[in-house]
Design a protein around this motif. Sequence first.
Motif, PDB file in Angstrom:
ATOM      1  N   VAL A  67      -6.939  -6.105 -11.948  1.00  0.00           N
ATOM      2  CA  VAL A  67      -7.017  -7.385 -11.246  1.00  0.00           C
ATOM      3  C   VAL A  67      -6.688  -7.197  -9.771  1.00  0.00           C
ATOM      4  N   GLY A  68      -7.523  -7.765  -8.925  1.00  0.00           N
ATOM      5  CA  GLY A  68      -7.289  -7.747  -7.490  1.00  0.00           C
ATOM      6  C   GLY A  68      -7.122  -9.155  -6.961  1.00  0.00           C
ATOM      7  N   LEU A  69      -6.192  -9.323  -6.050  1.00  0.00           N
ATOM      8  CA  LEU A  69      -5.948 -10.598  -5.394  1.00  0.00           C
ATOM      9  C   LEU A  69      -6.100 -10.373  -3.899  1.00  0.00           C
ATOM     10  N   TYR A  70      -6.911 -11.227  -3.253  1.00  0.00           N
ATOM     11  CA  TYR A  70      -7.164 -11.019  -1.837  1.00  0.00           C
ATOM     12  C   TYR A  70      -7.577 -12.323  -1.175  1.00  0.00           C
ATOM     13  N   ASP A  75      -5.585  -4.269  -3.137  1.00  0.00           N
ATOM     14  CA  ASP A  75      -6.619  -3.331  -2.696  1.00  0.00           C
ATOM     15  C   ASP A  75      -7.836  -3.486  -3.616  1.00  0.00           C
ATOM     16  N   THR A  76      -8.803  -4.268  -3.188  1.00  0.00           N
ATOM     17  CA  THR A  76      -9.963  -4.550  -4.040  1.00  0.00           C
ATOM     18  C   THR A  76     -10.824  -3.309  -4.280  1.00  0.00           C
ATOM     19  N   ASP A  77     -10.720  -2.314  -3.422  1.00  0.00           N
ATOM     20  CA  ASP A  77     -11.462  -1.072  -3.662  1.00  0.00           C
ATOM     21  C   ASP A  77     -10.998  -0.427  -4.973  1.00  0.00           C
ATOM     22  N   LEU A  78      -9.701  -0.496  -5.265  1.00  0.00           N
ATOM     23  CA  LEU A  78      -9.193   0.061  -6.514  1.00  0.00           C
ATOM     24  C   LEU A  78      -9.771  -0.684  -7.720  1.00  0.00           C
ATOM     25  N   VAL A  79      -9.958  -1.986  -7.582  1.00  0.00           N
ATOM     26  CA  VAL A  79     -10.553  -2.761  -8.676  1.00  0.00           C
ATOM     27  C   VAL A  79     -12.025  -2.398  -8.818  1.00  0.00           C
ATOM     28  N   ARG A  80     -12.737  -2.348  -7.716  1.00  0.00           N
ATOM     29  CA  ARG A  80     -14.166  -2.013  -7.760  1.00  0.00           C
ATOM     30  C   ARG A  80     -14.408  -0.620  -8.345  1.00  0.00           C
ATOM     31  N   GLN A  81     -13.473   0.294  -8.138  1.00  0.00           N
ATOM     32  CA  GLN A  81     -13.586   1.653  -8.678  1.00  0.00           C
ATOM     33  C   GLN A  81     -13.183   1.722 -10.151  1.00  0.00           C
ATOM     34  N   GLY A  82     -12.604   0.647 -10.675  1.00  0.00           N
ATOM     35  CA  GLY A  82     -12.166   0.632 -12.065  1.00  0.00           C
ATOM     36  C   GLY A  82     -10.797   1.238 -12.284  1.00  0.00           C
ATOM     37  N   VAL A 141      -0.088  -2.125  -7.861  1.00  0.00           N
ATOM     38  CA  VAL A 141      -0.451  -0.846  -7.262  1.00  0.00           C
ATOM     39  C   VAL A 141      -0.767  -1.072  -5.785  1.00  0.00           C
ATOM     40  N   ALA A 142       0.101  -0.571  -4.923  1.00  0.00           N
ATOM     41  CA  ALA A 142      -0.086  -0.710  -3.481  1.00  0.00           C
ATOM     42  C   ALA A 142      -1.196   0.224  -3.000  1.00  0.00           C
ATOM     43  N   ARG A 143      -1.801  -0.129  -1.884  1.00  0.00           N
ATOM     44  CA  ARG A 143      -2.838   0.703  -1.287  1.00  0.00           C
ATOM     45  C   ARG A 143      -2.292   2.117  -1.088  1.00  0.00           C
ATOM     46  N   GLY A 144      -3.030   3.088  -1.571  1.00  0.00           N
ATOM     47  CA  GLY A 144      -2.639   4.481  -1.416  1.00  0.00           C
ATOM     48  C   GLY A 144      -1.655   4.977  -2.466  1.00  0.00           C
TER      49      GLY A 144
END
Length: 81
Positions: free
Chosen positions: A43-46, A32-39, A8-11
């Motif tokens: 999985v987020g990779l950064y 986009d770790t914000d998407l992970v933090r929001q549930g 899932v790309a940002r936006g």
Amino acid sequence: LAATVVYVARGAYSPPLGERCEQNRVLTISGDTDLVRQGAVAVGLYLDASGRPKILVHAGRLEATGHKLQPSLMALAEVIR
């Protein structure tokens, strides 16, 4: 969906996409770790501030899509419960 993993790309996230992924047991990942933090994504990779790769896992989202990660990988990740 005919996929087992969706990046899932940002936006690009939308609630209908999240629902379809959950219904079809599709693992979601993103930079986009914000998407992970929001549930919204499992999985987020950064890269952290020093340029080191990091893994962020939303345990609830991971479980909702019927996925598990190896304990050795989970030990390396920051896990949100």
